[in-house]
Design an enzyme around this catalytic site. Structure first.
Site, PDB file in Angstrom:
ATOM      1  N   ARG A 124     -13.147  -3.882  -3.880  1.00 59.86           N
ATOM      2  CA  ARG A 124     -12.326  -2.865  -3.221  1.00 59.86           C
ATOM      3  C   ARG A 124     -10.989  -3.487  -2.817  1.00 59.86           C
ATOM      4  O   ARG A 124     -10.725  -3.775  -1.652  1.00 59.86           O
ATOM      5  CB  ARG A 124     -13.079  -2.302  -2.024  1.00 59.86           C
ATOM      6  CG  ARG A 124     -14.315  -1.515  -2.480  1.00 59.86           C
ATOM      7  CD  ARG A 124     -14.354  -0.157  -1.858  1.00 59.86           C
ATOM      8  NE  ARG A 124     -15.248   0.731  -2.574  1.00 59.86           N
ATOM      9  CZ  ARG A 124     -15.952   1.691  -1.996  1.00 59.86           C
ATOM     10  NH1 ARG A 124     -15.868   1.880  -0.701  1.00 59.86           N
ATOM     11  NH2 ARG A 124     -16.718   2.491  -2.716  1.00 59.86           N
ATOM     12  N   GLN A 129      -8.347   0.020  -7.400  1.00 63.24           N
ATOM     13  CA  GLN A 129      -8.739   1.342  -6.898  1.00 63.24           C
ATOM     14  C   GLN A 129      -8.949   2.352  -8.027  1.00 63.24           C
ATOM     15  O   GLN A 129      -9.877   3.162  -7.988  1.00 63.24           O
ATOM     16  CB  GLN A 129      -7.685   1.868  -5.926  1.00 63.24           C
ATOM     17  CG  GLN A 129      -7.763   1.231  -4.553  1.00 63.24           C
ATOM     18  CD  GLN A 129      -6.691   1.769  -3.612  1.00 63.24           C
ATOM     19  OE1 GLN A 129      -5.720   2.384  -4.051  1.00 63.24           O
ATOM     20  NE2 GLN A 129      -6.853   1.523  -2.332  1.00 63.24           N
ATOM     21  N   ASP A 132     -12.484   2.152  -9.709  1.00 66.27           N
ATOM     22  CA  ASP A 132     -13.640   2.145  -8.810  1.00 66.27           C
ATOM     23  C   ASP A 132     -14.519   3.381  -9.019  1.00 66.27           C
ATOM     24  O   ASP A 132     -14.224   4.465  -8.510  1.00 66.27           O
ATOM     25  CB  ASP A 132     -13.125   2.076  -7.367  1.00 66.27           C
ATOM     26  CG  ASP A 132     -14.230   1.946  -6.343  1.00 66.27           C
ATOM     27  OD1 ASP A 132     -15.419   2.005  -6.721  1.00 66.27           O
ATOM     28  OD2 ASP A 132     -13.912   1.790  -5.152  1.00 66.27           O
ATOM     29  N   SER A 135     -16.036   5.060  -5.712  1.00 72.18           N
ATOM     30  CA  SER A 135     -15.142   5.945  -4.948  1.00 72.18           C
ATOM     31  C   SER A 135     -14.972   7.290  -5.635  1.00 72.18           C
ATOM     32  O   SER A 135     -15.060   8.338  -4.997  1.00 72.18           O
ATOM     33  CB  SER A 135     -13.775   5.279  -4.757  1.00 72.18           C
ATOM     34  OG  SER A 135     -13.872   4.195  -3.860  1.00 72.18           O
ATOM     35  N   TYR A 232     -17.536  -1.460   3.084  1.00 68.64           N
ATOM     36  CA  TYR A 232     -18.815  -0.870   3.437  1.00 68.64           C
ATOM     37  C   TYR A 232     -19.193  -1.281   4.854  1.00 68.64           C
ATOM     38  O   TYR A 232     -18.793  -2.335   5.343  1.00 68.64           O
ATOM     39  CB  TYR A 232     -19.920  -1.347   2.491  1.00 68.64           C
ATOM     40  CG  TYR A 232     -19.786  -0.831   1.092  1.00 68.64           C
ATOM     41  CD1 TYR A 232     -20.250   0.431   0.752  1.00 68.64           C
ATOM     42  CD2 TYR A 232     -19.198  -1.601   0.098  1.00 68.64           C
ATOM     43  CE1 TYR A 232     -20.127   0.917  -0.544  1.00 68.64           C
ATOM     44  CE2 TYR A 232     -19.071  -1.127  -1.192  1.00 68.64           C
ATOM     45  CZ  TYR A 232     -19.541   0.128  -1.504  1.00 68.64           C
ATOM     46  OH  TYR A 232     -19.426   0.609  -2.780  1.00 68.64           O
TER      47      TYR A 232
END
Length: 376
Positions: A124, A129, A132, A135, A232
């Site tokens: 992350r 991004q 990912d 996400s 997380y």
């Protein structure tokens, strides 16, 4: 024209899996990079993409031996080893590989000399991004969870003022404010609900407030300042867990809809709601457990079933993004394309991973399991 790299896109075999790892949009882009793309016949049908759509985008269609001669194999979920017969030596398997639950499959990839790249291990960091998958898929999951709960809930979400009287707004409580939780808050707010949310990370208070929801936090015991590892949450102290349970218990009894989203990578989902707490809730209220596939945040939740306990309905799909196959596939496919494109070496006509991301996602190499999280 010979292509420098051959990419195979397989039809998903897992029960209930409707997604596909490439779309016509991403096939066009992969071909533009110089790759050849072969798609298994019927791979996109559940996501509303036909074989003809793929052909128009520049792919070839194959009904058997799809992976033969491939340098890279795309999947949503990791393909079983028998589907990879004939791939080139050292071929990449790029998918969500579920390495903790499917260690046997990881070992099979290693024994076959494949380089398995677990896209759910994508770090992350800012530059990753767009790659990912967690996400992109969690965003859709948070949205869908609220819609499913709203459909099961026997009342309206927004406050309605009518000549016959006023209908009160539904009260929605979101537990866990990651990507899925934030989207759940936003969706519930758009539907007109009165929304509150909680998380162990104190930094999420501002995010909750920014979406017009009320933060519910333990104030007298320290939680996590900022983010946990990789964005997380991590497991909390017994003291915090006790204080949070007391706070949540008092709040749950007033809620109509609860969405739970808490996951700890590589571990069973933390238990957030006990059967005793369910019993305090109003009859007709609904809980959607987004962590049901990892053991569940809610005592008594069962994947892909509606469980009724104490007049409360508890629901959760094992694969929530698969309930939105077209959009979930589009986002997943873009994640995979963005990953390859970011590392594409024009001179060599193939992707070359750098150390930071390569070490984060590579599970197998040189016929060995190499990822540190699998070697402990």
């Amino acid at each position: 024209m010979a292509h420098s790299v051959e990419i195979a896109v397989l039809r998903e075999r897992a029960v209930g899996e409707t997604r596909v790892a490439a779309t016509p949009e991403t096939v066009r882009k992969l071909v533009a990079l110089g790759a050849g793309v072969v798609v298994e016949s019927g791979a996109g049908l559940a996501a509303m993409v036909t074989d003809d759509d793929y052909i128009a985008a520049g792919a070839r269609i194959a009904s058997s031996d799809v992976a033969r001669g491939a340098d890279i194999v795309f999947g949503v979920q990791g393909p079983e080893i028998d589907l990879l017969a004939g791939v080139n030596p050292g071929a990449w398997v790029v998918a969500g590989l579920d390495p903790f639950a499917r260690r046997d499959r990881v070992e099979a990839y290693a024994a076959a000399g494949l380089e398995a790249l677990a896209m759910e291990f994508m770090p992350r960091i800012t530059r990753a991004q767009s790659m990912d998958i967690l996400s992109s898929q969690s965003n859709l999951s948070g949205y869908k969870a609220v819609l499913v709960a709203a459909n099961l809930y026997g009342r309206a979400f927004p406050m309605m003022m009518t000549a016959a009287g006023t209908v009160s707004a539904a009260k929605v409580f979101v537990m866990g404010v990651g990507v899925a939780g934030l989207q759940a808050i936003a969706t519930a707010r758009r539907l007109g609900a009165q929304v509150s949310a909680t998380d162990v990370r104190s930094a999420t208070k501002e995010q909750i407030l920014s979406l017009g929801a009320k933060p519910i936090f333990v104030e007298n015991v320290a939680g996590i300042e900022g983010e946990g590892a990789g964005g997380y949450a991590t497991e909390m102290s017994p003291e915090y867990q006790k204080a949070q349970a007391e706070l949540v218990s008092g709040h749950l009894a007033k809620q109509d809809i609860v969405i739970t989203t808490a996951l700890i990578p590589g571990r069973a989902a933390p238990r957030l709601i006990s059967d005793e707490q369910v019993a305090t809730m109003k009859r007709g209220s609904v809980i959607y457990d987004l962590a049901v596939a990892q053991g569940g945040n809610v005592e008594g939740s069962v994947a892909d079933e509606i469980v009724e306990r104490h007049g409360v309905r508890i629901v959760g799909f094992a694969n929530t993004p698969a309930q939105l196959p077209a959009d979930a596939s589009a986002l997943f496919a873009r994640n995979l394309y963005n990953f390859l494109a970011a590392f594409w070496d024009k001179d060599k006509g193939r992707p070359l991973l750098d150390e930071e991301i390569g070490n984060a996602i590579r599970l197998t190499q040189g016929r060995k399991v190499v990822h540190e999280r699998l070697l402990g």
